[in-house]
Write a protein that holds these residues in place. Structure first.
Motif, PDB file in Angstrom:
ATOM      1  N   PRO A 156     157.098  -7.738  11.505  1.00 18.33           N
ATOM      2  CA  PRO A 156     155.655  -7.472  12.311  1.00 18.33           C
ATOM      3  C   PRO A 156     155.362  -6.236  12.725  1.00 18.33           C
ATOM      4  CG  PRO A 156     157.071  -9.298  12.846  1.00 18.33           C
ATOM      5  CD  PRO A 156     157.961  -8.811  11.912  1.00 18.33           C
ATOM      6  N   LEU A 157     154.130  -5.979  13.003  1.00 15.88           N
ATOM      7  CA  LEU A 157     153.434  -4.817  13.303  1.00 15.88           C
ATOM      8  C   LEU A 157     154.070  -4.532  15.002  1.00 15.88           C
ATOM      9  CD1 LEU A 157     149.952  -4.756  12.257  1.00 15.88           C
ATOM     10  CD2 LEU A 157     151.923  -3.806  10.914  1.00 15.88           C
ATOM     11  N   TRP A 158     154.499  -5.646  15.545  1.00 14.26           N
ATOM     12  CA  TRP A 158     154.884  -5.309  16.897  1.00 14.26           C
ATOM     13  C   TRP A 158     156.348  -5.522  17.023  1.00 14.26           C
ATOM     14  CZ3 TRP A 158     157.213 -10.263  16.933  1.00 14.26           C
ATOM     15  CH2 TRP A 158     156.685 -11.168  16.182  1.00 14.26           C
ATOM     16  N   SER A 159     157.017  -5.670  15.907  1.00 13.29           N
ATOM     17  CA  SER A 159     158.549  -5.454  16.290  1.00 13.29           C
ATOM     18  C   SER A 159     158.970  -4.149  16.875  1.00 13.29           C
ATOM     19  CB  SER A 159     159.258  -5.698  14.968  1.00 13.29           C
ATOM     20  OG  SER A 159     158.975  -4.424  14.122  1.00 13.29           O
ATOM     21  N   HIS A 160     159.966  -4.419  17.527  1.00 12.85           N
ATOM     22  CA  HIS A 160     160.382  -3.093  18.477  1.00 12.85           C
ATOM     23  C   HIS A 160     160.776  -2.024  17.224  1.00 12.85           C
ATOM     24  CE1 HIS A 160     162.352  -0.974  21.627  1.00 12.85           C
ATOM     25  NE2 HIS A 160     163.435  -0.663  20.900  1.00 12.85           N
ATOM     26  N   LEU A 161     161.049  -2.463  16.219  1.00 17.36           N
ATOM     27  CA  LEU A 161     161.361  -1.235  15.093  1.00 17.36           C
ATOM     28  C   LEU A 161     160.158  -0.450  14.850  1.00 17.36           C
ATOM     29  CD1 LEU A 161     163.798  -0.103  13.431  1.00 17.36           C
ATOM     30  CD2 LEU A 161     162.960  -1.698  11.798  1.00 17.36           C
ATOM     31  N   ARG A 162     159.062  -1.029  14.401  1.00 14.11           N
ATOM     32  CA  ARG A 162     157.890  -0.489  13.909  1.00 14.11           C
ATOM     33  C   ARG A 162     157.044   0.016  15.483  1.00 14.11           C
ATOM     34  NH1 ARG A 162     155.194  -3.824   8.918  1.00 14.11           N
ATOM     35  NH2 ARG A 162     153.953  -1.909   9.072  1.00 14.11           N
ATOM     36  N   LYS A 163     157.275  -0.597  16.398  1.00 15.45           N
ATOM     37  CA  LYS A 163     156.628  -0.078  17.828  1.00 15.45           C
ATOM     38  C   LYS A 163     157.275   1.370  17.974  1.00 15.45           C
ATOM     39  CE  LYS A 163     153.493  -2.741  19.929  1.00 15.45           C
ATOM     40  NZ  LYS A 163     152.307  -2.335  20.328  1.00 15.45           N
ATOM     41  N   THR A 164     158.395   1.491  17.899  1.00 11.11           N
ATOM     42  CA  THR A 164     159.021   2.813  18.519  1.00 11.11           C
ATOM     43  C   THR A 164     159.266   3.847  17.213  1.00 11.11           C
ATOM     44  OG1 THR A 164     161.319   1.866  18.030  1.00 11.11           O
ATOM     45  CG2 THR A 164     160.427   1.483  20.136  1.00 11.11           C
ATOM     46  N   ASN A 165     159.041   3.576  16.014  1.00  9.83           N
ATOM     47  CA  ASN A 165     159.072   4.491  15.049  1.00  9.83           C
ATOM     48  C   ASN A 165     158.108   3.890  13.820  1.00  9.83           C
ATOM     49  OD1 ASN A 165     159.722   6.422  12.937  1.00  9.83           O
ATOM     50  ND2 ASN A 165     161.866   5.948  12.858  1.00  9.83           N
ATOM     51  N   PRO A 166     156.911   4.169  13.476  1.00 13.35           N
ATOM     52  CA  PRO A 166     156.101   3.642  12.523  1.00 13.35           C
ATOM     53  C   PRO A 166     156.770   3.841  11.253  1.00 13.35           C
ATOM     54  CG  PRO A 166     154.882   4.468  14.167  1.00 13.35           C
ATOM     55  CD  PRO A 166     156.107   4.930  14.329  1.00 13.35           C
ATOM     56  N   ARG A 167     157.215   4.866  10.893  1.00 15.63           N
ATOM     57  CA  ARG A 167     157.867   5.167   9.702  1.00 15.63           C
ATOM     58  C   ARG A 167     156.625   5.570   8.682  1.00 15.63           C
ATOM     59  NH1 ARG A 167     162.198   2.569  11.617  1.00 15.63           N
ATOM     60  NH2 ARG A 167     164.098   3.426  11.078  1.00 15.63           N
ATOM     61  N   ASP A 168     156.585   5.092   7.464  1.00 15.78           N
ATOM     62  CA  ASP A 168     155.591   4.992   6.611  1.00 15.78           C
ATOM     63  C   ASP A 168     154.421   4.121   6.499  1.00 15.78           C
ATOM     64  OD1 ASP A 168     157.106   3.119   5.439  1.00 15.78           O
ATOM     65  OD2 ASP A 168     157.154   4.289   3.333  1.00 15.78           O
ATOM     66  N   GLY A 169     154.315   3.341   7.596  1.00 19.46           N
ATOM     67  CA  GLY A 169     153.474   2.101   8.055  1.00 19.46           C
ATOM     68  C   GLY A 169     151.949   2.599   8.108  1.00 19.46           C
ATOM     69  N   PHE A 170     151.639   3.895   7.696  1.00 14.54           N
ATOM     70  CA  PHE A 170     150.120   4.251   8.206  1.00 14.54           C
ATOM     71  C   PHE A 170     149.657   4.572   6.798  1.00 14.54           C
ATOM     72  CE2 PHE A 170     148.945   4.745  12.452  1.00 14.54           C
ATOM     73  CZ  PHE A 170     150.169   4.275  13.156  1.00 14.54           C
ATOM     74  N   PRO A 171     148.280   4.190   6.296  1.00 18.66           N
ATOM     75  CA  PRO A 171     147.778   4.625   5.365  1.00 18.66           C
ATOM     76  C   PRO A 171     147.213   5.888   5.136  1.00 18.66           C
ATOM     77  CG  PRO A 171     146.229   3.188   6.557  1.00 18.66           C
ATOM     78  CD  PRO A 171     147.343   3.304   7.262  1.00 18.66           C
ATOM     79  N   ASP A 172     147.078   6.724   4.178  1.00 18.72           N
ATOM     80  CA  ASP A 172     146.621   7.976   3.960  1.00 18.72           C
ATOM     81  C   ASP A 172     145.087   7.988   3.700  1.00 18.72           C
ATOM     82  OD1 ASP A 172     145.935  10.708   3.367  1.00 18.72           O
ATOM     83  OD2 ASP A 172     147.653  10.998   2.199  1.00 18.72           O
ATOM     84  N   GLU A 173     144.078   8.031   4.520  1.00 20.02           N
ATOM     85  CA  GLU A 173     142.680   7.923   4.554  1.00 20.02           C
ATOM     86  C   GLU A 173     142.407   8.903   3.473  1.00 20.02           C
ATOM     87  OE1 GLU A 173     141.165   8.700   8.293  1.00 20.02           O
ATOM     88  OE2 GLU A 173     141.020   6.572   8.906  1.00 20.02           O
ATOM     89  N   ARG A 174     143.001  10.142   3.284  1.00 20.03           N
ATOM     90  CA  ARG A 174     142.504  10.857   2.038  1.00 20.03           C
ATOM     91  C   ARG A 174     142.855  10.495   0.721  1.00 20.03           C
ATOM     92  NH1 ARG A 174     143.747  16.775   4.684  1.00 20.03           N
ATOM     93  NH2 ARG A 174     142.434  16.681   6.675  1.00 20.03           N
ATOM     94  N   ASN A 175     143.825   9.513   0.530  1.00 21.23           N
ATOM     95  CA  ASN A 175     144.206   9.115  -0.669  1.00 21.23           C
ATOM     96  C   ASN A 175     144.377   7.496  -0.531  1.00 21.23           C
ATOM     97  OD1 ASN A 175     145.005  11.701  -2.311  1.00 21.23           O
ATOM     98  ND2 ASN A 175     146.129  12.021  -0.211  1.00 21.23           N
TER      99      ASN A 175
END
Length: 644
Positions: free
Chosen positions: A358-377
């Protein structure tokens, strides 16, 4: 072809790991004490001279990075020889000392940050001056978390001046040493406002926090301290997915991940800003809350029939109890696989809606890693190194006895237990506070559509939101994403972790401790390394400038680099008029040279100090009004603005 056992290769590796030999940085910041027993003493000074004498006597006991790193390597080696058991004959006792803003001011009689006031633009220095109690509302410390309910912290008349930390392998050694420490404090008329113990949980709970999950798995590695993987040098050797980060994100004055200026007073060189928080955990309440929300999911046909509370709890955390990431093992824990428990090689690129982790998991909340899209690509995601400048070095340890209703009253549901949260960072505002406010407690981060702009628009009634961190955050409603275009299921979690005390302190270098013991403090502002000034700061929170309290070095909107005084009068300017590149102009400090360029024509310098070829030089904005470039203590350029 060389190998790891080749003498020349070993020499090259060891020379590159030069931070292991550092005797200036206190040992817990980068190397980490990593002891089973810890005691934090929150102190208040009463007599300036007696405090200085006490500090002078304490200073030789303070552990350095070299001492701690050497011991930790020997300890790990001995443990591997014993099949994983701790070596019985290899023990140590470590000391560290940090000071609050009020503590530095008391011991020196000098304002450590003269340019910072309540009216200053928010930033790392203002956060340190104000402390967590005054910033509690923004950090989510309201209601039961309010400072009025804290056991310690800088509020009212209870200002804390210092945090003395002792860490040991053996409880008996720590207890015996504490007796001597308390006597020394009493003789120096230093008041102990509060003592906080911490101890690793025993037996099967070892290495875990009170909710039962393995702790500290996601900590970053440090460039030039930890050995890089020969095949993929972005990561630490033997720890896939553990990113090597520049030490300047944790230690002031060293190379950082981003080149924008982090101006700091000279006394902060080789030191680190410390956050200490006592976080109480409601263990039975948390597991009951997980079980209750599992029923909601099953009633909505949003969870498989075989799902258990362990299954849902793992999704709240982002890992199973052993540390195995849900992203790789969504159906069951891999408790039999030792490697999976330390796995940081995690990708969220194929889980943009958070249907697995889940997006709201503690793991993703404190370190999103590569979960963000690249708007330019379109269709691509940003690399997991994008957020390196947000990382913190965390040194947590549990306190209290584990929950066990069949044992004593101290194991009961109302007994004190939780986590002593300790973190180190070079920037309180853009690291710890950003993670707390803009990630953990922000119900819109990350959005289900993963909008990287992360606007602050509040959700409308009935609108699908991500939710706050249900593990360590506030009471929250989260959106369980089912995917396939199905509407999310709303889950409601109470607040299970309460703040019961908090302090912002600074852990100085060994050399600065010597200066403090003599009542000295250099408040000149420093910029070192490769630095880029722009008209708009990279995170849009403040203009790129360096303020000594007397003068500011600032890049104006017209592209001219100037020195201005408190009355905003220009006392020196690099150019006679506006830069031809206007607000696109960049001011850079590289290789010991301060210069202006148009980024569109980087080969042509609009102005230069002419001091290139001095990579170890530093730029200093002094209290006397002068701006100077120093090389090994010798001035090689200045603005000649002393007392103008």
């Amino acid at each position: 072809m060389t190998t790891a056992t080749d003498p020349k290769e070993l020499l090259r590796i060891n020379s590159d790991l030069y931070l292991r030999e550092n005797t200036e940085i206190q040992g817990d910041v980068l190397a980490g004490f990593k002891k089973d027993h810890m005691q934090l003493l929150f102190l208040r000074f009463e007599d300036q001279q007696m405090t200085r004498t006490w500090l002078k006597q304490l200073r030789p006991l303070i552990a350095t990075t070299k001492q701690v790193a050497t011991f930790n390597r020997e300890f790990s080696k001995a443990r591997s020889y014993s099949g994983g058991d701790d070596p019985r004959n290899l023990n140590a006792l470590w000391y560290s000392i940090s000071f609050t803003y009020h503590g530095l001011r008391f011991i020196t009689g000098t304002n450590p940050l003269p340019a910072t006031t309540d009216s200053s633009v928010d930033g790392p220095h203002k956060a340190f001056v104000q402390g967590p109690a005054r910033r509690a509302e923004a950090l989510g410390d309201t209601g039961p978390n309010h400072p009025h309910n804290w056991l310690f912290g800088n509020f009212g008349d209870g200002d804390i001046h210092a945090v003395l930390t002792l860490a040991a392998d053996q409880a008996t050694v720590l207890r015996a040493t504490l007796g001597d420490v308390r006597q020394d404090l009493a003789r120096a008329r230093i008041v102990t406002i509060y003592e906080q113990e911490g101890a690793t949980l025993e037996g099967a709970r070892r290495g875990r926090e009170h909710f039962g999950f393995k702790d500290g798995v996601s900590e970053p590695a440090i460039k030039h301290l930890d050995e890089p993987d020969s095949q993929n040098p972005v990561y630490e050797k033997g720890h896939p997915g553990t990113i090597l980060i520049n030490a300047g994100e944790f230690v002031v004055g060293l190379e950082r991940e981003r080149p924008h200026p982090l101006p700091y007073p000279e006394w902060a060189t080789h030191g680190s800003f410390q956050v200490v928080r006592r976080l109480a955990q409601d263990v039975p309440g948390w597991w009951a809350g997980v079980a209750e929300q599992l029923k909601v999911l099953k009633e909505a046909k949003a969870a498989p029939d075989h799902a258990t509370t362990e299954w849902l709890a793992a999704r709240l955390v982002g890992r199973w109890r052993t540390g195995t990431p849900v992203a790789k093992c969504p159906h069951a824990d891999m408790s039999y696989n030792a490697e999976s428990s330390n796995d940081n090689d995690i990708s969220f690129a194929d889980d943009p809606e958070g249907t697995t982790t889940p997006l709201w998991s503690h793991l993703r909340k404190t370190n999103p890693r590569d979960g963000f899209p690249d708007e330019r690509n379109p269709g691509k995601t940003l690399p997991d190194t994008r957020f390196n400048h947000r990382r913190i070095m965390r040194r947590g340890i549990p306190y209290g006895l584990p929950f066990d209703p069949s044992a004593s009253a101290l194991n009961g549901p109302d007994a004190p237990r939780g986590l002593v949260f300790v973190s180190y960072q070079a920037d309180l505002f853009r690291q710890f506070e950003f993670i707390q406010k803009d990630w953990m407690n922000d119900e819109m981060f990350p959005k289900p559509n993963l909008n990287p702009q992360n606007d602050k628009k509040k959700p409308k009634p009935g609108e699908s939101v991500t939710g706050a961190d249900p593990v360590a955050g506030e009471e929250t409603e989260v959106a369980w994403q089912r995917g396939n275009g199905q509407p999310p299921v709303k889950l409601r979690f109470s607040q299970f972790v309460r703040t019961e005390g908090a302090v912002y302190a600074f852990m100085p270098s060994i050399s600065v401790l010597d200066q403090l013991a003599e009542g000295r403090m250099n408040t000149n502002m420093v910029v070192a390394g490769r630095t880029i000034f722009t008209v708009a700061s990279f995170d849009h929170t403040e203009r790129d400038s360096v303020d000594s309290g007397t003068v500011r070095l600032v890049l104006q909107r017209d592209g001219n680099l100037v020195v201005v005084d408190k009355q905003n009068r220009v006392r020196w300017a690099a150019l006679r008029s506006a830069s031809p590149a206007g607000d696109k102009t960049q001011a850079r400090f590289e290789d010991g040279e301060l210069f202006l360029i148009d980024p569109a024509k980087p080969q042509t310098k609009l102005w230069s100090s002419g001091t290139g070829g001095n990579p170890d030089a530093k730029l200093v904005v002094q209290m006397d009004g002068n701006v100077v470039i120093y090389k090994q203590g010798r001035a090689i350029w200045h603005t000649n603005t002393v007392g103008r």
